[in-house]
Motif scaffolding. Structure first.
Motif, PDB file in Angstrom:
ATOM      1  N   GLY A 157       0.655  -1.162  -0.029  1.00 42.32           N
ATOM      2  CA  GLY A 157      -0.154   0.014   0.006  1.00 42.32           C
ATOM      3  C   GLY A 157       0.801   1.324   0.157  1.00 42.32           C
ATOM      4  N   LEU A 158       1.995   1.244   0.817  1.00 46.00           N
ATOM      5  CA  LEU A 158       2.850   2.414   0.926  1.00 46.00           C
ATOM      6  C   LEU A 158       3.409   2.543  -0.638  1.00 46.00           C
ATOM      7  CD1 LEU A 158       4.672   2.131   4.216  1.00 46.00           C
ATOM      8  CD2 LEU A 158       2.769   3.606   3.534  1.00 46.00           C
ATOM      9  N   VAL A 159       3.862   1.412  -1.310  1.00 44.14           N
ATOM     10  CA  VAL A 159       4.654   1.527  -2.628  1.00 44.14           C
ATOM     11  C   VAL A 159       3.483   2.228  -3.489  1.00 44.14           C
ATOM     12  CG1 VAL A 159       5.389   0.081  -4.456  1.00 44.14           C
ATOM     13  CG2 VAL A 159       6.181  -0.314  -2.188  1.00 44.14           C
ATOM     14  N   ALA A 160       2.119   1.648  -3.480  1.00 44.63           N
ATOM     15  CA  ALA A 160       1.142   2.286  -4.336  1.00 44.63           C
ATOM     16  C   ALA A 160       0.790   3.648  -4.282  1.00 44.63           C
ATOM     17  CB  ALA A 160       0.014   1.521  -3.938  1.00 44.63           C
ATOM     18  N   GLN A 161       1.000   4.185  -2.892  1.00 47.36           N
ATOM     19  CA  GLN A 161       0.894   5.704  -2.706  1.00 47.36           C
ATOM     20  C   GLN A 161       2.137   6.371  -3.255  1.00 47.36           C
ATOM     21  OE1 GLN A 161      -0.266   6.820   1.499  1.00 47.36           O
ATOM     22  NE2 GLN A 161      -0.654   4.602   1.821  1.00 47.36           N
ATOM     23  N   GLY A 162       3.127   5.704  -3.852  1.00 47.78           N
ATOM     24  CA  GLY A 162       4.230   6.465  -4.355  1.00 47.78           C
ATOM     25  C   GLY A 162       5.185   6.900  -3.209  1.00 47.78           C
ATOM     26  N   LEU A 163       5.350   6.221  -2.318  1.00 51.57           N
ATOM     27  CA  LEU A 163       6.176   6.414  -1.179  1.00 51.57           C
ATOM     28  C   LEU A 163       7.598   5.902  -1.328  1.00 51.57           C
ATOM     29  CD1 LEU A 163       3.637   6.578   1.763  1.00 51.57           C
ATOM     30  CD2 LEU A 163       4.978   8.674   0.862  1.00 51.57           C
ATOM     31  N   THR A 164       7.847   5.000  -2.126  1.00 47.17           N
ATOM     32  CA  THR A 164       9.313   4.349  -2.329  1.00 47.17           C
ATOM     33  C   THR A 164      10.289   5.195  -2.101  1.00 47.17           C
ATOM     34  OG1 THR A 164       8.285   2.526  -3.490  1.00 47.17           O
ATOM     35  CG2 THR A 164      10.561   2.925  -3.799  1.00 47.17           C
ATOM     36  N   ASP A 165      10.309   6.282  -2.812  1.00 49.68           N
ATOM     37  CA  ASP A 165      11.505   7.196  -3.081  1.00 49.68           C
ATOM     38  C   ASP A 165      11.549   7.927  -1.595  1.00 49.68           C
ATOM     39  OD1 ASP A 165      12.363   6.269  -5.544  1.00 49.68           O
ATOM     40  OD2 ASP A 165      11.154   8.113  -6.411  1.00 49.68           O
ATOM     41  N   HIS A 166      10.747   8.285  -1.053  1.00 50.99           N
ATOM     42  CA  HIS A 166      10.591   9.120   0.088  1.00 50.99           C
ATOM     43  C   HIS A 166      11.031   8.473   1.129  1.00 50.99           C
ATOM     44  CE1 HIS A 166       9.335  12.076   3.138  1.00 50.99           C
ATOM     45  NE2 HIS A 166       8.946  11.096   3.887  1.00 50.99           N
ATOM     46  N   ILE A 167      10.678   7.142   1.173  1.00 50.40           N
ATOM     47  CA  ILE A 167      11.065   6.019   2.252  1.00 50.40           C
ATOM     48  C   ILE A 167      12.516   6.027   2.019  1.00 50.40           C
ATOM     49  CG2 ILE A 167      11.411   3.621   2.999  1.00 50.40           C
ATOM     50  CD1 ILE A 167       8.260   3.742   2.521  1.00 50.40           C
ATOM     51  N   ARG A 168      13.016   5.834   0.944  1.00 49.42           N
ATOM     52  CA  ARG A 168      14.583   5.429   0.499  1.00 49.42           C
ATOM     53  C   ARG A 168      15.278   6.796   0.967  1.00 49.42           C
ATOM     54  NH1 ARG A 168      17.942   1.586  -2.020  1.00 49.42           N
ATOM     55  NH2 ARG A 168      19.904   2.285  -0.984  1.00 49.42           N
ATOM     56  N   GLN A 169      15.013   7.891   0.388  1.00 43.10           N
ATOM     57  CA  GLN A 169      15.791   9.178   0.600  1.00 43.10           C
ATOM     58  C   GLN A 169      15.514   9.737   1.995  1.00 43.10           C
ATOM     59  OE1 GLN A 169      13.973  11.714  -2.146  1.00 43.10           O
ATOM     60  NE2 GLN A 169      14.386  10.530  -3.904  1.00 43.10           N
ATOM     61  N   THR A 170      14.533   9.396   2.964  1.00 47.48           N
ATOM     62  CA  THR A 170      14.519   9.842   4.196  1.00 47.48           C
ATOM     63  C   THR A 170      15.032   8.862   5.272  1.00 47.48           C
ATOM     64  OG1 THR A 170      12.572  11.308   3.528  1.00 47.48           O
ATOM     65  CG2 THR A 170      12.911  10.754   5.911  1.00 47.48           C
ATOM     66  N   SER A 230      16.659   4.156  13.378  1.00 46.73           N
ATOM     67  CA  SER A 230      16.931   4.104  12.054  1.00 46.73           C
ATOM     68  C   SER A 230      16.583   2.778  11.380  1.00 46.73           C
ATOM     69  CB  SER A 230      18.518   4.245  11.697  1.00 46.73           C
ATOM     70  OG  SER A 230      19.234   3.344  12.259  1.00 46.73           O
ATOM     71  N   ARG A 231      15.863   1.828  12.472  1.00 42.12           N
ATOM     72  CA  ARG A 231      15.504   0.741  11.742  1.00 42.12           C
ATOM     73  C   ARG A 231      14.137   0.488  11.610  1.00 42.12           C
ATOM     74  NH1 ARG A 231      19.320  -1.419   8.783  1.00 42.12           N
ATOM     75  NH2 ARG A 231      18.163  -3.434   8.744  1.00 42.12           N
ATOM     76  N   THR A 232      13.299   1.558  12.134  1.00 38.04           N
ATOM     77  CA  THR A 232      11.881   1.526  12.008  1.00 38.04           C
ATOM     78  C   THR A 232      11.114   1.910  10.681  1.00 38.04           C
ATOM     79  OG1 THR A 232      11.844   3.720  12.799  1.00 38.04           O
ATOM     80  CG2 THR A 232      11.860   2.166  14.538  1.00 38.04           C
ATOM     81  N   MET A 233      11.833   2.441   9.666  1.00 39.13           N
ATOM     82  CA  MET A 233      11.132   2.915   8.624  1.00 39.13           C
ATOM     83  C   MET A 233      10.092   4.223   8.986  1.00 39.13           C
ATOM     84  SD  MET A 233       9.837   0.725   5.281  1.00 39.13           S
ATOM     85  CE  MET A 233       7.923   0.872   5.665  1.00 39.13           C
ATOM     86  N   THR A 245       5.739  12.577   7.386  1.00 39.82           N
ATOM     87  CA  THR A 245       5.117  12.193   6.268  1.00 39.82           C
ATOM     88  C   THR A 245       4.741  10.761   6.418  1.00 39.82           C
ATOM     89  OG1 THR A 245       6.313  13.862   4.748  1.00 39.82           O
ATOM     90  CG2 THR A 245       5.175  11.802   3.859  1.00 39.82           C
ATOM     91  N   LEU A 246       5.705   9.867   6.880  1.00 43.40           N
ATOM     92  CA  LEU A 246       5.442   8.466   7.156  1.00 43.40           C
ATOM     93  C   LEU A 246       4.393   8.534   8.304  1.00 43.40           C
ATOM     94  CD1 LEU A 246       8.919   7.227   6.269  1.00 43.40           C
ATOM     95  CD2 LEU A 246       6.936   7.082   4.971  1.00 43.40           C
ATOM     96  N   LEU A 247       4.682   9.179   9.289  1.00 43.10           N
ATOM     97  CA  LEU A 247       3.707   9.093  10.481  1.00 43.10           C
ATOM     98  C   LEU A 247       2.311   9.108   9.978  1.00 43.10           C
ATOM     99  CD1 LEU A 247       5.569  10.830  13.547  1.00 43.10           C
ATOM    100  CD2 LEU A 247       5.410   8.259  13.036  1.00 43.10           C
ATOM    101  N   LYS A 248       1.980   9.964   9.019  1.00 40.90           N
ATOM    102  CA  LYS A 248       0.819  10.544   8.494  1.00 40.90           C
ATOM    103  C   LYS A 248       0.235   9.411   7.640  1.00 40.90           C
ATOM    104  CE  LYS A 248      -1.909  13.905   6.209  1.00 40.90           C
ATOM    105  NZ  LYS A 248      -1.817  15.321   5.474  1.00 40.90           N
ATOM    106  N   ALA A 249       1.173   8.810   6.426  1.00 35.84           N
ATOM    107  CA  ALA A 249       0.764   7.914   5.704  1.00 35.84           C
ATOM    108  C   ALA A 249       0.214   6.538   6.422  1.00 35.84           C
ATOM    109  CB  ALA A 249       1.997   7.573   4.822  1.00 35.84           C
TER     110      ALA A 249
END
Length: 539
Positions: A157-170, A230-233, A245-249
């Motif tokens: 679901g997170l990937v479908a929301q387009g959050l892959t790059d944000h997760i990677r960069q953040t 740093s291991r929680t995503m 952003t991730l907390l909200k998602a």
């Protein structure tokens, strides 16, 4: 020398006094406390560091002195829970009770006083997620273990929301059920009233370090360190704060999250035998092992051969973004600064040997794998891909599953055991190749630790297949040692990292001896086997 002269002189004075006639003889009961006090002032009792090493299958406690000698060790296994296929859980109260039991056991074994403990350091299985009631201190659900794959749909679901790059960069991570974030969401979704109570701060989240710190301090401290965060995503490894952003998602309330602190400082105190002992070091198990292996400089690397395998390379003050399937993580937070690391994670390392022992019953003791692997000259064309819970770096396929290929009528038990042993080394070799590609550095030596590093066949095969030296330290308990180092630095047992580096000693070196053509052939066949395991669950 001066101390000895003073004590010898005082002792002779006491002997002289005791030889006097009774009327002139001072009472020894009066003089004795002065001698004891003089000894304590002039010759302080040795200070010990107690390392609590809470792992995936057992809780351990190791007592180190200031020369990193091991004074006592205690270990207790605890129950592994598999409610459904692909699900893995632990009972948080059993984690706590087993860890507390071994802590008290090493103190009893060594016959030291609690006053002799300079500090306690904590290291732990990472990502494993616990939610508990702030008021009662009781968990609201079992701990969801890092190996558990139940939250893969939430990740999709997170990937479908387009959050892959944000997760990677953040966060430096890749979207995966391995990390804590989606495990939190799952528990909030499946425990009645948990979401509302979490928003009020009545339900707390923590990785295992936070849980132990909370219990040890009697609920006084709810905190984690930067390596575990740093291991929680959910954690921004650049800003060193939880990411909104991730907390909200994922609709995860900030109110339930622990305070993030450095890896080496006094977080709080626990009471042992009426003495308040500082808890002064915390790091996730793999970062603790990196620190325990004194990998303090950019380019230094270690691999831990445990339930999984974890290859980390220190990249210094600057995070290195991987283009080859590795993750960027925080190596340590120390002295107001953080160092970063590249990390590759193998989900199933030593666990494949446990599987052969417990489920397949091919041998009765894990150490027997080394013996049987050497009973055949090669693997007989057999390759075992232990993708029991998917594949980690560099493939990152949650839907991969294990397979054994190349079996013929002539395949023997020994071939399968050897294939399992070799699978550990192949997976690490893939990580080394990815790490060298990302950093542009060719690995000159790999420091090895963890239980399987005792396996001489595996270590030699590892050196052969990666083409560089493998070095195993005298003290193989580097995860616990790293936690002890961090705690000791915080309370002044050791001055700095240079002093720690001087304590590291190599026990054995394994040099590569395999012909390059043979190595390339084996790796080629391994990669063919891996391709057959990918995306299996999706079929």
């Amino acid at each position: 020398m001066i101390v000895k002269i003073l004590l010898d002189g005082f002792t002779r004075f006491l002997q002289f006094c005791c030889a006097l006639p009774f009327l002139f003889r001072p009472n020894p009961a009066i003089l004795e406390p002065f001698i004891i006090s003089l000894q304590e002032v002039l010759i302080p009792m040795p200070k010990y560091i107690l390392a609590l090493d809470q792992g995936t299958t057992s809780s351990r406690a190791i007592l180190f002195d200031d020369k990193q000698n091991i004074a006592a060790v205690s270990q207790k296994e605890f129950t592994q829970l598999y409610p459904k296929e692909g699900w893995v859980e632990h009972n948080p109260m059993e984690i706590w009770s087993s860890q507390y039991a071994v802590m008290m056991e090493v103190i009893a074994q060594s016959n030291i006083r609690a006053a002799d403990l300079a500090a306690i350091g904590i290291t732990n299985q990472r990502e494993t997620t616990i939610l508990w009631d702030r008021e009662t201190g009781m968990p609201i659900y079992n701990a969801i273990v890092w190996q558990c794959r139940r939250t893969a749909p939430i990740v999709d679901g997170l990937v479908a929301q387009g959050l892959t790059d944000h997760i990677r960069q953040t966060t430096g991570l890749l979207p995966d059920a391995y990390f804590s974030a989606t495990k939190i969401r799952w528990i909030l979704d499946h425990v009645d009233g948990a979401q509302e109570r979490a928003e009020k701060g009545e339900i707390l989240f923590g990785t295992v370090d936070s849980w132990l710190l909370w219990k040890l301090t009697g609920g006084a401290v709810h905190a984690t360190d930067v390596t575990n965060a740093s291991r929680t995503m959910l954690f921004d490894i650049h800003k060193l704060d939880w990411d909104d952003t991730l907390l909200k998602a994922l609709n995860i309330p900030r109110a339930m999250l622990p305070e993030v602190r450095s890896s080496s400082e006094i977080y709080g105190y626990t009471e042992i035998q009426g003495v308040k002992v500082p808890i002064a070091g915390m790091a996730g198990d793999q970062q603790a092992a990196l620190f325990g292996q004194t990998c303090f400089d950019p380019g230094d690397a270690k691999n831990t051969y445990g339930t999984g395998c974890f290859l980390l390379m220190n990249t210094g003050d600057t995070p290195c973004e991987s283009k080859n399937g590795l993750v960027t993580t925080i190596a340590v937070g120390l002295g107001g600064k953080v160092q970063y690391a590249l990390e590759g994670s193998v989900f199933v390392g030593g666990a494949v040997i446990q599987w052969l022992r417990d489920e397949m019953r091919l041998f009765s003791e894990s150490r027997d794998a080394e013996y049987y692997a050497q009973k055949v000259p090669d693997n007989g064309g057999v390759y075992l891909v232990p993708a029991f819970t998917g594949l980690g770096a560099p493939n990152w396929d949650m839907h991969a599953r294990g397979c054994i290929v190349g079996i013929t009528r002539g395949t023997r038990r020994e071939h399968i055991i050897r294939a399992a042993q070799e699978s550990i080394a192949y997976q690490v070799a893939d990580l080394v190749k990815a790490m060298e590609a990302d950093t542009g550095l060719e690995l000159s030596a790999l420091k090895a630790d963890g239980g399987a590093s005792r396996d001489r066949f595996l270590m030699q095969f590892q050196a052969d297949i990666i083409g560089c030296q493998v070095r195993r330290p005298v003290i193989r308990e580097t995860t616990a040692l790293g936690a002890a180092y961090l705690a000791g630095l915080a309370v002044g047992v050791w001055k700095n990292r240079d002093e720690l580096r001087s304590l590291w000693n190599c026990e054995i070196e394994y040099d590569p001896a395999m012909e390059p053509a043979q190595k390339e052939k084996l790796l080629h066949q391994w990669h063919r086997a891996v391709q057959r395991s990918l995306a299996w669950e999706e079929e």
